[in-house]
Every structure is written in C-alpha cells, then in structure tokens.
Design a protein around this motif. Structure first.
Motif, PDB file in Angstrom:
ATOM      1  N   SER A  16       9.822  37.025 -14.054  1.00  0.00           N
ATOM      2  CA  SER A  16      10.591  38.051 -13.359  1.00  0.00           C
ATOM      3  C   SER A  16      10.107  38.269 -11.922  1.00  0.00           C
ATOM      4  O   SER A  16      10.788  38.884 -11.126  1.00  0.00           O
ATOM      5  N   VAL A  17       8.944  37.764 -11.576  1.00  0.00           N
ATOM      6  CA  VAL A  17       8.428  37.931 -10.218  1.00  0.00           C
ATOM      7  C   VAL A  17       9.058  36.921  -9.262  1.00  0.00           C
ATOM      8  O   VAL A  17       9.377  37.232  -8.130  1.00  0.00           O
ATOM      9  N   PHE A  18       9.256  35.688  -9.687  1.00  0.00           N
ATOM     10  CA  PHE A  18       9.811  34.665  -8.830  1.00  0.00           C
ATOM     11  C   PHE A  18      11.321  34.629  -8.967  1.00  0.00           C
ATOM     12  O   PHE A  18      11.852  34.369 -10.031  1.00  0.00           O
ATOM     13  N   ALA A  19      12.016  34.903  -7.873  1.00  0.00           N
ATOM     14  CA  ALA A  19      13.468  35.000  -7.915  1.00  0.00           C
ATOM     15  C   ALA A  19      14.130  33.636  -7.833  1.00  0.00           C
ATOM     16  O   ALA A  19      15.050  33.351  -8.570  1.00  0.00           O
ATOM     17  N   ASP A  20      13.681  32.794  -6.901  1.00  0.00           N
ATOM     18  CA  ASP A  20      14.247  31.467  -6.699  1.00  0.00           C
ATOM     19  C   ASP A  20      15.775  31.484  -6.640  1.00  0.00           C
ATOM     20  O   ASP A  20      16.448  30.897  -7.465  1.00  0.00           O
ATOM     21  N   GLU A  21      16.294  32.157  -5.631  1.00  0.00           N
ATOM     22  CA  GLU A  21      17.726  32.173  -5.371  1.00  0.00           C
ATOM     23  C   GLU A  21      17.993  31.434  -4.077  1.00  0.00           C
ATOM     24  O   GLU A  21      17.300  31.636  -3.085  1.00  0.00           O
ATOM     25  N   LEU A  22      19.003  30.596  -4.083  1.00  0.00           N
ATOM     26  CA  LEU A  22      19.404  29.859  -2.901  1.00  0.00           C
ATOM     27  C   LEU A  22      20.859  30.200  -2.609  1.00  0.00           C
ATOM     28  O   LEU A  22      21.723  30.037  -3.469  1.00  0.00           O
ATOM     29  N   PHE A  50      10.951  42.114  -7.412  1.00  0.00           N
ATOM     30  CA  PHE A  50      10.279  43.192  -8.129  1.00  0.00           C
ATOM     31  C   PHE A  50      11.358  44.035  -8.794  1.00  0.00           C
ATOM     32  O   PHE A  50      12.261  44.531  -8.122  1.00  0.00           O
ATOM     33  N   GLU A  51      11.301  44.188 -10.109  1.00  0.00           N
ATOM     34  CA  GLU A  51      12.277  44.980 -10.843  1.00  0.00           C
ATOM     35  C   GLU A  51      11.681  46.337 -11.173  1.00  0.00           C
ATOM     36  O   GLU A  51      10.823  46.443 -12.039  1.00  0.00           O
ATOM     37  N   LYS A  52      12.142  47.360 -10.446  1.00  0.00           N
ATOM     38  CA  LYS A  52      11.689  48.713 -10.736  1.00  0.00           C
ATOM     39  C   LYS A  52      12.327  49.201 -12.035  1.00  0.00           C
ATOM     40  O   LYS A  52      11.704  49.886 -12.820  1.00  0.00           O
ATOM     41  N   PHE A  60      12.610  39.491  -1.978  1.00  0.00           N
ATOM     42  CA  PHE A  60      11.971  39.097  -0.723  1.00  0.00           C
ATOM     43  C   PHE A  60      12.382  37.661  -0.438  1.00  0.00           C
ATOM     44  O   PHE A  60      12.387  36.827  -1.339  1.00  0.00           O
ATOM     45  N   GLY A  61      12.738  37.392   0.828  1.00  0.00           N
ATOM     46  CA  GLY A  61      13.195  36.052   1.123  1.00  0.00           C
ATOM     47  C   GLY A  61      13.131  35.700   2.589  1.00  0.00           C
ATOM     48  O   GLY A  61      12.673  36.485   3.434  1.00  0.00           O
TER      49      GLY A  61
END
Length: 177
Positions: A16-22, A50-52, A60-61
């Motif tokens: 859940s920490v690494f988003a890896d969106e392109l 980060f999922e609150k 972040f990107g």
C-alpha cells in the motif's frame, strides 16, 4: 520480538506504500486574461501513497509537462515537477472508484521564463492541478485511471513576475501497477 513486529508490519504494508501509477496527459485551452491558447501533453509517475483512510489517499510523484502556446515567439516550455496529490473518495470501493483530487505546491523547474505573453520571474514555479478522476476495474482490480482536470503553473507571487500558465482542460489516462 519488537523488531520482528516492526519488520512484519512494514512487509504487510509495503504494497500500500508504493503506488506505481503511470499517467499520460493531453489537453489545453484558452489562457484566462490573455488572447493566447495553450496546449499540453505529459507524463506523470506516482511512486508513493499514504492511505489515511479509504476516503483519503496522499500520493507522491514526479511529472513532465510540455506546454505550447499559439504564439510566434516564446511558444514552448517544459516543466519537471515533484508533487503531492490528495485524493478524496466519496464511498468505499466498488466496481469503479470516483474521486476528487488536488495537487498543490508541487515545486517545478520550468525551462523558460516566458510562454507567449505570460511571464515568470525565473525558472522556479509550482504545479497546481485540481480535478475529478475514476479508478476502473480492468483486470479484476482498480488498475485503470481516468482523470479530467485544470492544470496551472505559477510562482505563488514569491517573485515579481507571476503570470500564471493555465491549461483549462487536461485529460490523464493511465494504469496502476
């Protein structure tokens, strides 16, 4: 035992920490308070999340944006940005997840101090973007992303010349890996 618990917690949350969106983007439109029109294309990579709660995610990107104006002189710049993005979801997960998003205060390097009749004091700027998105189920999970937004670059009046550079309609399409 305490260290083992910390390591186990990190391993369970690492996905859940690494988003890896392109995301690929295209758009443009009339520059407010000006006779010029801007068009843009670019690429964004979201590398952290980060999922609150299920309703609030912070991404972040990094972003590359190319902007072209319909002017003879000073008709092209590019920007490289680092951004935080807040996603607000109206409900829990379903077949597709709509959300509202805001990117604000993303420090940016812009390649030129002028785009058409728009002037910036130096190469430092901020990226701001606000819009609506949806995560769609494609391969049994919400991994396809479609966003529609307004994108803006300015130096937030930190310097004398601060004519904002706007793209009133930007469409992003991408994948969550």
């Amino acid at each position: 035992m305490k260290n083992l618990l910390v390591i186990l917690t990190l391993l369970l949350t690492i996905e859940s920490v690494f988003a890896d969106e392109l995301l690929l983007s295209v758009g443009g439109g009339a520059q407010p308070n000006s006779g010029q029109s801007n068009k843009t294309y670019g690429i964004d990579y979201s590398f952290g999340k980060f999922e609150k709660s299920y309703r609030q995610h912070i991404h972040f990107g990094v972003s590359y944006t190319k902007v072209e104006a319909n002017t003879i002189n000073h008709n092209s710049i590019y920007a490289v940005s680092i951004y935080p993005q807040l996603n607000l979801y109206p409900r829990q997960y379903s077949w597709g997840q709509p959300y509202f998003f805001v990117r604000a205060l993303g420090p940016s390097y812009i390649s030129g101090n002028q785009l058409g009749d728009r002037h910036q004091d130096n190469h430092f700027s901020f990226q701001a973007q606000v819009g609506y998105g949806v995560r769609l189920n494609w391969r049994s999970k919400e991994d396809m992303i479609l966003m529609v937004s307004w994108k803006h670059f300015s130096n937030a009046n930190l310097f004398t010349d601060n004519d904002g550079i706007d793209m009133p309609l930007v469409v992003n399409f991408g994948l969550n890996f």
